[in-house]
Design a protein around this motif. Structure first.
Motif, PDB file in Angstrom:
ATOM      1  N   PHE B  39      42.083  38.136  41.409  1.00 31.91           N
ATOM      2  CA  PHE B  39      41.429  38.877  42.500  1.00 31.91           C
ATOM      3  C   PHE B  39      42.397  39.480  43.520  1.00 31.91           C
ATOM      4  O   PHE B  39      41.999  40.349  44.298  1.00 31.91           O
ATOM      5  CB  PHE B  39      40.409  37.985  43.217  1.00 31.91           C
ATOM      6  N   ALA B  40      43.654  39.020  43.559  1.00 28.43           N
ATOM      7  CA  ALA B  40      44.586  39.578  44.556  1.00 28.43           C
ATOM      8  C   ALA B  40      45.044  40.994  44.189  1.00 28.43           C
ATOM      9  O   ALA B  40      45.527  41.726  45.052  1.00 28.43           O
ATOM     10  CB  ALA B  40      45.793  38.661  44.728  1.00 28.43           C
ATOM     11  N   HIS B  47      41.384  44.051  37.232  1.00 29.70           N
ATOM     12  CA  HIS B  47      41.323  42.632  36.843  1.00 29.70           C
ATOM     13  C   HIS B  47      41.731  42.449  35.380  1.00 29.70           C
ATOM     14  O   HIS B  47      42.443  41.504  35.036  1.00 29.70           O
ATOM     15  CB  HIS B  47      39.907  42.092  37.068  1.00 29.70           C
ATOM     16  N   ASP B  48      41.277  43.369  34.517  1.00 30.42           N
ATOM     17  CA  ASP B  48      41.620  43.263  33.087  1.00 30.42           C
ATOM     18  C   ASP B  48      43.134  43.405  32.867  1.00 30.42           C
ATOM     19  O   ASP B  48      43.735  42.611  32.138  1.00 30.42           O
ATOM     20  CB  ASP B  48      40.897  44.354  32.282  1.00 30.42           C
ATOM     21  N   HIS B  69      37.171  36.814  36.172  1.00 35.96           N
ATOM     22  CA  HIS B  69      36.199  37.907  36.336  1.00 35.96           C
ATOM     23  C   HIS B  69      35.345  38.120  35.087  1.00 35.96           C
ATOM     24  O   HIS B  69      34.294  38.754  35.148  1.00 35.96           O
ATOM     25  CB  HIS B  69      36.940  39.216  36.658  1.00 35.96           C
ATOM     26  N   GLU B  70      35.772  37.572  33.926  1.00 38.38           N
ATOM     27  CA  GLU B  70      35.036  37.770  32.673  1.00 38.38           C
ATOM     28  C   GLU B  70      33.787  36.881  32.575  1.00 38.38           C
ATOM     29  O   GLU B  70      32.921  37.114  31.735  1.00 38.38           O
ATOM     30  CB  GLU B  70      35.946  37.458  31.470  1.00 38.38           C
ATOM     31  N   PHE B  71      33.727  35.834  33.410  1.00 36.70           N
ATOM     32  CA  PHE B  71      32.633  34.865  33.291  1.00 36.70           C
ATOM     33  C   PHE B  71      31.443  35.276  34.147  1.00 36.70           C
ATOM     34  O   PHE B  71      31.604  35.645  35.322  1.00 36.70           O
ATOM     35  CB  PHE B  71      33.099  33.468  33.739  1.00 36.70           C
ATOM     36  N   THR B  97      37.323  37.705  48.191  1.00 34.80           N
ATOM     37  CA  THR B  97      36.577  37.614  46.931  1.00 34.80           C
ATOM     38  C   THR B  97      36.158  36.169  46.653  1.00 34.80           C
ATOM     39  O   THR B  97      35.001  35.902  46.297  1.00 34.80           O
ATOM     40  CB  THR B  97      37.434  38.174  45.777  1.00 34.80           C
ATOM     41  N   LEU B  98      37.067  35.231  46.829  1.00 35.53           N
ATOM     42  CA  LEU B  98      36.733  33.821  46.562  1.00 35.53           C
ATOM     43  C   LEU B  98      35.620  33.337  47.499  1.00 35.53           C
ATOM     44  O   LEU B  98      34.717  32.610  47.073  1.00 35.53           O
ATOM     45  CB  LEU B  98      37.972  32.938  46.703  1.00 35.53           C
TER      46      LEU B  98
END
Lengths: 230, 230
Positions: B39-40, B47-48, B69-71, B97-98
């Motif tokens: 997320f940073a 993200h990918d 991010h995939e979950f 984000t967290l």
């Protein structure tokens, strides 16, 4: 509006505000007293001592200085002021204090009516749309990052070019500002030390000795010369 | 607990994570898959793509990497994970984000139960008590600056000594951390590049090649040698 937003208060090996003296005389023409906003507290200096430092400089141009912290009713003091100077230090501390005391908006509207304003470093950051391009450490948590928007862009004071000889993997200033642009569609003015933004009425220019680096979403960063319009 | 909080992911002129490889092998002993927290987003990378970068390194030590991010159900994915790596980038973006996904606390409690954790730079900042000693630009506004507190102090990654030859009037890192101490009574570990914090159970040490600079309220900053307890 009649404002100066400067990158720094002090040039290397010079005295406080001296490089800006002739500009400050013009900015505050006809003004014999200003309010100093000491809330950024560089190095943790007290409000009183920081105000004394500003007052010493302004005494040399026959302007009296009162610290905003000295007033019981700060909003009325701002409304009645003849001019303002906000010194540098920590932008998070400055913005938190102004929001918590509900002063950001009254300061903005007073300046928009024409009361002259000088900001340096953190004091310039608050002239931008928000404080999201400050270099400062987030030592306190402000209730908002919104600032006065005296100019229609954000400012990065003390703009510093990459220093590849450092062999250091912290982000360069340019990298940080480009990261800002991934999250915000706001123009950023990278103001090198020795430069300042001058707004007189609707005319906004960049002044000083060095080119200024501009960052906009979807464009390569570019340089503009002193006296360019912004 | 079984954690590494490193100043940086990459040493000058080296490849990603290579200087930490033997330590990472020990940290993740018996682990064949970890979750990467991207997320940073350094430089605004997706993200990918960021997850791919981490996966390439971990493939070299036979560990599979999945991006958080995939979950769909990220909290459950965290609870069931065998290990974590949080990469560097922008700490404000990571913490925002967290918190917005309500993942800070589940990550903390899972790590406190013993799931191994590797953080670099921003990923190390979130191992401290709060993010108020990050070097990053506040490009987004997180709902809180609080972090996981995996160690009883704050971290300043990429700690940089003063560079007087720059002739630049922006604050030094030391000045910034001393300003933090005027507002917060929290120890700060100034972690130079090449150093990392290692926690195994209740034992916390600083490791690496360089001395580490410690800042505490009411004390002069001081240096400790590699392998010192914290």
């Amino acid at each position: 509006m009649n404002i100066i937003l400067a990158s720094t208060s002090t040039l290397f090996s010079e005295q406080y505000l001296v490089y800006l003296k002739s500009e400050i005389i013009v900015l505050f023409k006809g003004v014999d007293e200003i309010i100093f906003i000491p809330f950024a507290r560089p190095g943790g200096i007290s409000h009183d001592n920081y105000t004394k430092k500003a007052a010493e400089f302004f005494a040399s141009i026959n302007i009296n200085v009162k610290g905003l912290h000295e007033f019981e009713d700060k909003a009325t003091a701002i409304s009645n002021a003849k001019g303002f100077f906000t010194g540098g230090g920590n932008t998070f501390l400055l913005v938190k204090t102004l929001h918590e005391l509900s002063l950001m908006n009254v300061l903005k509207t007073t300046i928009e009516k024409g009361t002259p304003y000088l900001g340096c470093s953190a004091g310039s950051n608050i002239g931008g749309i928000n404080m999201k391009t400050t270099n400062d450490m987030p030592i306190v948590y402000p209730p908002s990052f919104d600032c006065m928007g005296l100019v229609p862009f954000n400012i990065n004071p003390h703009y510093l070019d990459p220093q590849p000889e450092l062999h250091h993997n912290g982000e360069t200033r340019e990298t940080r500002i480009l990261e800002f642009l991934t999250q915000n569609d706001i123009k950023v003015v990278g103001l090198r030390e020795g430069n300042w933004i001058r707004r007189i009425g609707d005319q906004i220019t960049v002044e000083g000795t060095q080119p200024t680096r501009i960052f906009e979403r979807g464009k390569m960063p570019y340089e503009i010369a002193p006296q360019s319009s912004l």
